[in-house]
Write a protein that holds these residues in place. Structure first.
Motif, short mmCIF file in Angstrom:
data_model
loop_
_atom_site.label_atom_id
_atom_site.label_comp_id
_atom_site.label_asym_id
_atom_site.label_seq_id
_atom_site.Cartn_x
_atom_site.Cartn_y
_atom_site.Cartn_z
N SER A 66 -25.56 26.36 -11.46
CA SER A 66 -24.93 27.94 -11.85
C SER A 66 -23.54 27.40 -11.91
N PRO A 106 -18.92 27.80 -11.67
CA PRO A 106 -18.49 27.83 -10.44
C PRO A 106 -17.72 29.97 -10.45
N SER A 120 -14.62 23.94 -3.89
CA SER A 120 -12.70 23.74 -4.21
C SER A 120 -12.27 25.38 -3.72
N ARG A 131 -13.07 19.62 -6.39
CA ARG A 131 -14.34 19.86 -5.40
C ARG A 131 -14.87 18.98 -4.56
P1 ADP Z 1 -22.12 17.17 -11.92
O1 ADP Z 1 -22.61 16.80 -12.36
O2 ADP Z 1 -20.88 15.94 -11.94
O3 ADP Z 1 -22.46 17.16 -10.40
P2 ADP Z 1 -20.44 19.38 -12.61
O4 ADP Z 1 -19.76 19.63 -13.47
O5 ADP Z 1 -22.10 19.40 -14.13
O6 ADP Z 1 -20.49 18.32 -11.85
O7 ADP Z 1 -20.92 20.76 -11.57
C1 ADP Z 1 -21.94 20.86 -11.15
C2 ADP Z 1 -21.27 22.04 -10.13
O8 ADP Z 1 -20.41 21.56 -9.88
C3 ADP Z 1 -21.99 22.84 -10.79
O9 ADP Z 1 -22.45 24.42 -10.72
C4 ADP Z 1 -20.43 24.01 -11.22
O10 ADP Z 1 -20.75 24.88 -11.07
C5 ADP Z 1 -19.65 23.25 -9.77
N1 ADP Z 1 -18.01 22.88 -10.09
C6 ADP Z 1 -17.88 22.48 -10.97
N2 ADP Z 1 -16.25 22.31 -10.81
C7 ADP Z 1 -16.26 23.22 -9.68
C8 ADP Z 1 -15.08 23.54 -9.30
N3 ADP Z 1 -13.85 22.86 -9.55
N4 ADP Z 1 -15.17 23.99 -7.68
C9 ADP Z 1 -15.92 24.58 -7.71
N5 ADP Z 1 -17.26 23.95 -8.24
C10 ADP Z 1 -17.40 23.70 -9.01
#
Ligand code: ADP
Ligand code: MG
Length: 487
Positions: free
Chosen positions: A162, A164, A205, A217
């Protein structure tokens, strides 16, 4: 939310949900995906990544992924590509996981989430991609060592990511429930959380209200119940606010929720994409699907939860609450519709399914699929209540008889036990007269204004007739009899 406004912090949550697809065999091998087998009895050379093996994609995963994509209104990746994500972990003997990175099969999309407050919030999806599950580390059974069960290695997963966009634990849980409902409706997954078929990673976060950038986060991994998801997020939000208010900073890391202690704790520091050295899986071709494939999937999709809920409201005139509840799972929705159709009364069926049937199922800890009364049987019972053959009270006793297996056919049971409702006044009038004569004092009080005593007389008549009298008719007849001048 007011709490947040007071504290001056805003919560931001994005979820990654790992859904096990309910295929019989694994995503790149013919090994069984059956849950609960003897450890390490269902991992073959391909799942283990032995030298020289070649993965072959299980074609059954594509219609499921596409159905999900259509269900959330996403763009379907007509060409999707499998990649290797390299990392070392004991439950991943290959040293890499096959997943989809740059070209996932589902791109974008959104779901409308009905929040407990009654407000609908739209949550956008980033993507959903196909990948293989890893094995499982077993800590409990071993002293000072960790066991590895590789049965799960290679089980197909759809990882749903999803944006954020959720701003409280309650919203995150409502979103996860919506996704759960969708994947079970679509028969993409059995959704069994206790068996790990549906696992949530919560990215959380916080930031000062009004701050443009997202805060750092943490990612709490593998939460496998909605209750734990809510508690893990609440814990994490409180922990982060406390650190930031104390002048500290949040470390981007992967954490684990411990339900026994009701806390999250660090697992490892966060990897970035470069740590994984992604590259296209050389042993698999890109997956190309065409419009016809997508159209065929679309044609076999069932009515989705939100559409069903709306239809229950408009077509059957159910309350919003009943419609939401009865469409919450496909088996429940199907049961209700069948019962209502047989009864020819959907509101009556809604009431009985929610109160009597669910009451019984909950008491016995059973699922709707394990009900000892079929939807048709319940419908037949309700039809006889509706057409006046039996009273609601007798209906409940027949319900119990059906549940206990003492009855199979409702109509036969009514006849053989003489349970037809007595609704001819020739039978009822003498009974009523006798009861009034036996209770002259109460009759007197009734006539002098204590009209509440009507219930007393009705109760006596019902008792006298063994509950078989038509209550409405008794009510009318007793009233008439009492209102007549005393003899
Ligand atoms: P990764 O692949 O490194 O886990 P992504 O950028 O693909 O990171 O994000 C993974 C999940 O984290 C997604 O659901 C995104 O919405 C959520 N996300 C990214 N940044 C934040 C944030 N600052 N706070 C909360 N959720 C976040
Ligand atoms: Mg991630």
């Amino acid at each position: 939310m007011t709490e947040q406004a007071e504290s001056g912090w805003e919560t931001v949550i994005g979820l990654e949900i790992h859904v096990q697809l309910n295929t019989r065999s694994k995503i790149f091998s013919g090994a069984s995906t059956q849950f609960g087998a003897e450890p390490n009895s269902q991992a073959c050379a391909i799942d283990l990544g032995m030298p020289g093996v070649l993965p072959v994609v299980n074609a059954a995963v594509f219609p499921k992924a596409v159905a999900f994509g259509l269900g959330v209104g996403a763009e379907i990746g007509m060409t999707s590509v499998f990649d290797r994500k390299n990392y070392f972990y004991p439950d991943l003997p290959k040293g890499y996981q096959i997943t989809q990175m740059d070209y996932p099969i589902v791109r974008g999309g959104k779901v409308d989430v009905l929040l407990p407050s009654g407000i609908t919030k739209t949550v956008r999806l980033t993507r959903a991609h196909l990948e293989e599950d890893a094995g499982k580390s077993l800590h409990e059974e071993f002293q000072g060592a960790t066991g590895i069960d590789l049965n799960r290695a290679g089980t197909p997963l759809l990882e749903i990511v999803s944006e954020p966009e959720m701003s409280s634990a309650v919203e995150a849980v409502a979103y996860a429930r919506t996704i759960h409902q969708l994947v079970t409706y679509l028969d993409v997954s059995d959704g069994d959380m206790s068996q790990g078929s549906f696992r949530c990673d919560a990215n959380v976060s916080v930031r000062r209200i009004g701050t443009p950038d997202l805060g750092t986060r943490t990612e709490t991994k593998n939460v496998n119940s909605f209750r734990f998801l809510e508690r893990a997020i609440d814990f994490e939000v409180a922990r982060q606010i406390q650190i930031l208010e104390g002048g500290g900073r949040i470390i981007q890391e992967t954490r684990l929720y411990d339900p026994d202690k009701d806390e999250t704790r660090p697992m490892r520091s966060k990897e970035t994409a470069t740590d994984y050295r992604y590259f296209p899986e050389p042993d698999l071709l890109p997956v190309v699907i065409n419009e016809k494939f997508v159209a065929d999937v679309r044609a076999t999709m069932p009515e989705l939860p939100a559409a069903r809920r709306q239809r229950f409201e408009s077509q059957f005139k159910l309350s919003n609450d009943d419609a939401t509840f009865l469409s919450s799972s496909l088996p429940l929705a199907k049961y209700f519709e069948q019962a209502g159709q047989t009864a020819e009364d959907f509101r009556l069926a809604a009431n009985w399914v929610r109160v009597e049937l669910l009451g019984m199922l909950n008491k016995q800890g059973l699922d709707i699929g394990e009900s000892l009364i079929s939807a048709t049987q319940l419908g037949e019972l309700l039809r006889r209540i509706k057409d006046g053959t039996i009273s609601g009270k007798i209906g409940k006793s027949i319900f119990d008889a059906l549940w206990a297996g003492d009855a199979t056919s409702v109509d036969e049971y009514i006849e053989s036990h003489g349970l037809r409702q007595v609704s001819d006044s020739d039978t009822l009038t003498p009974i009523i007269e006798k009861i009034i004569n036996d209770n002259t004092q109460q009759a007197e009080q009734y006539r002098s204004g204590k009209t509440k005593l009507l219930g007393f007389f009705v109760g006596q008549v019902m008792k006298e007739t063994g509950g078989k009298a038509n209550p409405q008719q008794v009510n009318d007849l007793v009233k008439t009899a009492l209102d007549q001048a005393p003899p």
